[in-house]
Design a protein around this motif. Structure first.
Motif, PDB file in Angstrom:
ATOM      1  N   THR A 164      45.493 -15.878  51.527  1.00  0.00           N
ATOM      2  CA  THR A 164      44.242 -16.515  51.086  1.00  0.00           C
ATOM      3  C   THR A 164      43.322 -15.517  50.383  1.00  0.00           C
ATOM      4  O   THR A 164      42.873 -15.748  49.257  1.00  0.00           O
ATOM      5  CB  THR A 164      43.501 -17.127  52.285  1.00  0.00           C
ATOM      6  N   ILE A 165      43.064 -14.397  51.052  1.00  0.00           N
ATOM      7  CA  ILE A 165      42.164 -13.401  50.478  1.00  0.00           C
ATOM      8  C   ILE A 165      42.785 -12.743  49.251  1.00  0.00           C
ATOM      9  O   ILE A 165      42.108 -12.481  48.255  1.00  0.00           O
ATOM     10  CB  ILE A 165      41.794 -12.333  51.524  1.00  0.00           C
ATOM     11  N   GLY A 166      44.098 -12.504  49.309  1.00  0.00           N
ATOM     12  CA  GLY A 166      44.785 -11.900  48.168  1.00  0.00           C
ATOM     13  C   GLY A 166      44.690 -12.765  46.925  1.00  0.00           C
ATOM     14  O   GLY A 166      44.447 -12.272  45.818  1.00  0.00           O
ATOM     15  N   ALA A 167      44.858 -14.068  47.098  1.00  0.00           N
ATOM     16  CA  ALA A 167      44.789 -14.998  45.969  1.00  0.00           C
ATOM     17  C   ALA A 167      43.375 -15.045  45.392  1.00  0.00           C
ATOM     18  O   ALA A 167      43.184 -15.070  44.175  1.00  0.00           O
ATOM     19  CB  ALA A 167      45.225 -16.388  46.416  1.00  0.00           C
ATOM     20  N   GLU A 168      42.378 -15.045  46.259  1.00  0.00           N
ATOM     21  CA  GLU A 168      40.982 -15.064  45.806  1.00  0.00           C
ATOM     22  C   GLU A 168      40.631 -13.777  45.063  1.00  0.00           C
ATOM     23  O   GLU A 168      39.962 -13.803  44.031  1.00  0.00           O
ATOM     24  CB  GLU A 168      40.052 -15.247  47.002  1.00  0.00           C
ATOM     25  N   PHE A 169      41.092 -12.658  45.579  1.00  0.00           N
ATOM     26  CA  PHE A 169      40.814 -11.358  44.971  1.00  0.00           C
ATOM     27  C   PHE A 169      41.446 -11.269  43.585  1.00  0.00           C
ATOM     28  O   PHE A 169      40.803 -10.889  42.603  1.00  0.00           O
ATOM     29  CB  PHE A 169      41.359 -10.257  45.879  1.00  0.00           C
ATOM     30  N   ALA A 170      42.715 -11.651  43.487  1.00  0.00           N
ATOM     31  CA  ALA A 170      43.436 -11.575  42.210  1.00  0.00           C
ATOM     32  C   ALA A 170      42.878 -12.556  41.188  1.00  0.00           C
ATOM     33  O   ALA A 170      42.873 -12.276  39.983  1.00  0.00           O
ATOM     34  CB  ALA A 170      44.920 -11.841  42.435  1.00  0.00           C
ATOM     35  N   ALA A 171      42.399 -13.703  41.654  1.00  0.00           N
ATOM     36  CA  ALA A 171      41.894 -14.734  40.738  1.00  0.00           C
ATOM     37  C   ALA A 171      40.661 -14.266  39.974  1.00  0.00           C
ATOM     38  O   ALA A 171      40.391 -14.733  38.864  1.00  0.00           O
ATOM     39  CB  ALA A 171      41.563 -16.009  41.515  1.00  0.00           C
TER      40      ALA A 171
END
Length: 206
Positions: free
Chosen positions: A132-139
């Motif tokens: 979840t956090i990884g996807a938000e960070f990369a986005a």
């Protein structure tokens, strides 16, 4: 693309202000060459006579172009630097061979040495939180930024913890971009000062 930039010439061509050692080659198996495991492969190791310069970066590092090890110049743009290269055999001065990998490949291998579930267990969280956090960070692209302060560093493993946080910024190449990571505006006085030159010989400077 940011992570394949080897020097200031690459960075400028890519409209970046900085670069990393991610494509630099590290000796993982020196064989009978007499070289040292864990140190950077240097131009001198492959026969270059370039004078070392810690101020320009000349004569210090090599990259892999898909075929062989190539010297990283002070500022001249490199060609086809490979980010992921592991277990590559390179012939060094004297005809001996060594095995090398890029810094990025070594970091990736270390990260993948444990599963999400294992990391989650160490951290005491649900493994889905990483996704979840990884996807938000990369986005957020280069406008994402990971910063930390005393809680991360004021303990026995503080330095390594901070380096891990810094790796997040490195992976997305957000240095000196609006919303990304940039040089701080604050400072403090200290009675101690460092002198001399810095010439890292390995990814950890050891």
């Amino acid at each position: 693309k940011f992570l394949t930039n080897c020097n200031s010439g690459d960075a400028a061509a890519d409209f970046e202000k900085t670069f990393t050692d991610a494509p630099y080659l590290v000796i993982t198996d020196p064989g009978t060459s007499g070289l040292t495991k864990g140190l950077f492969l240097t131009p001198a190791n492959i026969g270059s006579t370039t004078t070392k310069s810690t101020s320009t970066g000349a004569g210090l590092y090599c990259y892999y172009n898909g075929t062989t090890a190539v010297e990283v110049g002070a500022s001249a743009a490199t060609a086809n630097a490979q980010l992921e290269a592991s277990g590559i055999t390179i012939t060094v001065t004297g005809g001996k061979t060594v095995t090398v990998s890029t810094v990025f490949s070594l970091i990736k291998a270390e990260v993948q040495s444990k599963s999400f579930a294992q990391y989650a267990d160490i951290c005491g969280i649900d493994s889905s939180l990483f996704t979840t956090i990884g996807a938000e960070f990369a986005a957020a692209g280069k406008k994402a930024c990971a910063n930390s302060y005393r809680g991360t560093v004021q303990h026995t493993n503080g330095l390594k913890s901070q380096l891990c946080v810094n790796l997040l910024n490195m992976l997305i190449g957000n240095f000196d971009w609006k919303g990304g990571n940039s040089f701080g505006g604050g400072s403090y006085s200290t009675s101690k000062s460092a002198t001399g030159t810095l010439e890292p010989t390995s990814p950890t400077g050891s």
